[in-house]
Design an enzyme around this catalytic site. Structure first.
Site, PDB file in Angstrom:
ATOM      1  N   GLY A   1      18.935  42.273  45.217  1.00  0.00           N
ATOM      2  CA  GLY A   1      19.647  42.604  44.004  1.00  0.00           C
ATOM      3  C   GLY A   1      18.816  43.016  42.814  1.00  0.00           C
ATOM      4  O   GLY A   1      19.366  43.327  41.758  1.00  0.00           O
TER       5      GLY A   1
ATOM      6  N   ASP B   1      16.944  52.417  48.890  1.00  0.00           N
ATOM      7  CA  ASP B   1      15.688  51.699  49.093  1.00  0.00           C
ATOM      8  C   ASP B   1      15.729  51.242  50.546  1.00  0.00           C
ATOM      9  O   ASP B   1      16.201  50.156  50.860  1.00  0.00           O
ATOM     10  CB  ASP B   1      15.580  50.526  48.119  1.00  0.00           C
TER      11      ASP B   1
ATOM     12  N   ALA C   1      21.171  47.164  48.914  1.00  0.00           N
ATOM     13  CA  ALA C   1      20.988  46.567  47.597  1.00  0.00           C
ATOM     14  C   ALA C   1      20.409  45.163  47.572  1.00  0.00           C
ATOM     15  O   ALA C   1      19.916  44.725  46.534  1.00  0.00           O
ATOM     16  CB  ALA C   1      22.326  46.576  46.840  1.00  0.00           C
TER      17      ALA C   1
ATOM     18  N   ARG D   1      22.646  38.398  53.412  1.00  0.00           N
ATOM     19  CA  ARG D   1      21.966  39.053  52.291  1.00  0.00           C
ATOM     20  C   ARG D   1      22.976  39.598  51.285  1.00  0.00           C
ATOM     21  O   ARG D   1      22.702  39.647  50.080  1.00  0.00           O
ATOM     22  CB  ARG D   1      21.047  40.165  52.811  1.00  0.00           C
TER      23      ARG D   1
ATOM     24  N   GLU E   1      25.287  45.938  51.035  1.00  0.00           N
ATOM     25  CA  GLU E   1      24.285  45.347  51.920  1.00  0.00           C
ATOM     26  C   GLU E   1      24.915  45.142  53.288  1.00  0.00           C
ATOM     27  O   GLU E   1      26.005  44.571  53.388  1.00  0.00           O
ATOM     28  CB  GLU E   1      23.779  44.027  51.357  1.00  0.00           C
TER      29      GLU E   1
ATOM     30  N   CYS F   1       8.872  50.592  50.928  1.00  0.00           N
ATOM     31  CA  CYS F   1       7.658  49.836  50.599  1.00  0.00           C
ATOM     32  C   CYS F   1       6.714  49.903  51.791  1.00  0.00           C
ATOM     33  O   CYS F   1       6.165  48.895  52.237  1.00  0.00           O
ATOM     34  CB  CYS F   1       7.979  48.394  50.209  1.00  0.00           C
TER      35      CYS F   1
END
Length: 457
Positions: free
Chosen positions: A113, A178, A110, A138, A133, A231
């Site tokens: 955020g 993610d 996460a 982080r 996380e 990504c």
């Protein structure tokens, strides 16, 4: 731009003549934008009242593109949690998860955020968000950002996903992964990503992503939805990753994202033929599409969708909160006076609703709700988080506007003149949104804005 040689060779082999078209960036500078926190205001209100250029993004209804030179971190609305600085295409995965109020939602990777904030906004304070996380530093940044956004129903954890899966099997309606990745979509934005890129890094990230996906599958309730994103453009981390997951988990079906309204279909030559896998059902955002780069897949677990049953948490008798908190809440936050409170060390904590049903005791919980404050010399001293969560409903407020000189002074940590707040504790608001709290005495508001958050100008 100049891509790493190994990366370019791989992509040209996969794309042929399409390489130069898809890797032609749509914007001359790295794409920049903000995502609106709809816990604070509707997107239409934001668009009508923003005092900077903000154009709607095609990737998410709450996302807007901004000029490359504009820096949101100094804007009062950033400090008030109205917006989150986020590359526009990065807002897409959370929007695909179809989160609705009342659900239990887990964001397994996460930090920092942005996507967790989007999920919390979709919950609208109802249901529970578990934002996890693995990296401790982080995880702290994640906590700070969710606090700034005014999220009241989140549990922030600092855990390995395997430990979460073992403790909370089948507990969540929605899960977002993610995944940590090789960052090929960040080459232009972060030159370090290009410098450190290698085939070994891609393989490492693919293996890590596979393990996290297996843990996500265990956390998800029957009928639940899982969104996986990266990504990067690497086949092992994207289409091939999803195909391999479906081979290991036949209880999952790949949802078709062809109607999402942005990006382009996944690429069939990046994954082996696998039952149940159709590359075209995935979604890619190429540099030519206006973002830096993203890959997404949406999967549904078989079974009847229903409220997931939580493992039985060991009942604990909560410590009685101090009387000073009750008196403070009755005066300044009467809507919180009857809300359950707990003791966390020297602090009074307002637990995230529903978190008491989960067995969290053996997990590393960074924050399990909202810090209300603590008793200092027999007086209740409210926490910054309390004002960020409910400051707009405080019974005593100092009301500023973004162009009021007192707003900049407040964000620098200075005392300001009191115009609307009575003596005592007050919430400081800008355009109706919270900027923390202060204490009024002698016509001045003593500044309690945390030093680490203050601007330097």
């Amino acid at each position: 731009m100049d891509f790493p040689a190994e990366f370019e060779a791989r992509e040209r082999a996969l794309l042929g003549a399409r390489f130069d078209t898809l890797y032609a960036y749509a914007t001359p500078e790295p794409a920049r934008g903000v995502t609106v926190n709809t816990l604070r205001c509707p997107c239409a209100w934001f668009a009508a009242h923003a005092d900077f250029a903000a154009a709607p993004s095609p990737f998410c209804a709450a996302a807007f593109t901004t000029g490359a030179a504009w820096r949101p971190g100094r804007h009062p609305w950033h400090h008030a949690g109205v917006l989150y600085a986020q590359e526009p295409s990065a807002a897409a995965p959370a929007a695909l998860l179809d989160v609705r109020p009342g659900m239990r939602v887990a964001d397994l990777c996460a930090a920092p955020g942005g996507k967790a904030g989007q999920l919390a906004a979709a919950l609208q304070g109802q249901g529970l968000l578990l934002a996890n996380e693995y990296d401790a530093a982080r995880a702290e940044a994640l906590r700070q950002n969710l606090e700034r956004l005014g999220v009241t129903n989140a549990v922030v954890t600092n855990e390995a996903t395997a430990r979460l899966a073992a403790a909370l099997p089948g507990c969540f309606d929605r899960v977002l992964v993610d995944a940590p990745c090789s960052g090929e979509g960040m080459f232009r934005k972060e030159p370090a990503a290009a410098a450190q890129h290698s085939a070994a890094l891609v393989d490492h990230c693919a293996a890590l992503g596979a393990a996290i996906l297996d843990d996500a599958a265990a956390l998800l309730a029957p009928g639940g939805i899982l969104v996986f994103s990266t990504c990067t453009f690497a086949p092992q981390e994207d289409e091939a990753q999803v195909a391999a997951f479906l081979a290991r988990h036949p209880e999952f079906a790949l949802c078709d994202l062809s109607g999402c309204g942005f990006g382009q279909p996944g690429e069939a030559n990046r994954a082996p033929q696998t039952p149940g896998f159709a590359a075209a059902h995935c979604r890619r955002i190429w540099p030519a599409d206006g973002g830096e780069g993203h890959f997404m897949a949406k999967l549904q677990k078989a079974g009847e969708a229903a409220a997931p049953a939580a493992p039985r948490a060991k009942p604990q008798r909560p410590a009685k909160p101090p009387a000073e908190w009750g008196a403070f809440a009755a005066q300044y936050f009467p809507q919180l006076a009857g809300r359950p409170a707990a003791i966390a060390g020297e602090w009074v904590l307002l637990p995230a609703p529903g978190s008491e049903a989960l067995p969290l005791a053996r997990l590393r919980v960074v924050r399990g709700g909202v810090l209300a404050g603590r008793v200092v010399k027999k007086r209740f001293e409210p926490a910054h988080a309390l004002f960020m969560a409910w400051g707009a409903q405080c019974a005593n407020c100092e009301r500023l506007t973004r162009d009021d000189p007192r707003t900049a002074a407040w964000l620098r940590g200075e005392e300001i003149a009191a115009a609307t707040a009575a003596p005592g504790w007050c919430a400081v608001l800008v355009d109706g949104f919270p900027l923390g709290g202060g204490k009024v005495s002698g016509g001045r508001v003593k500044n309690h804005y945390p030093k680490a958050l203050r601007t330097l100008r």
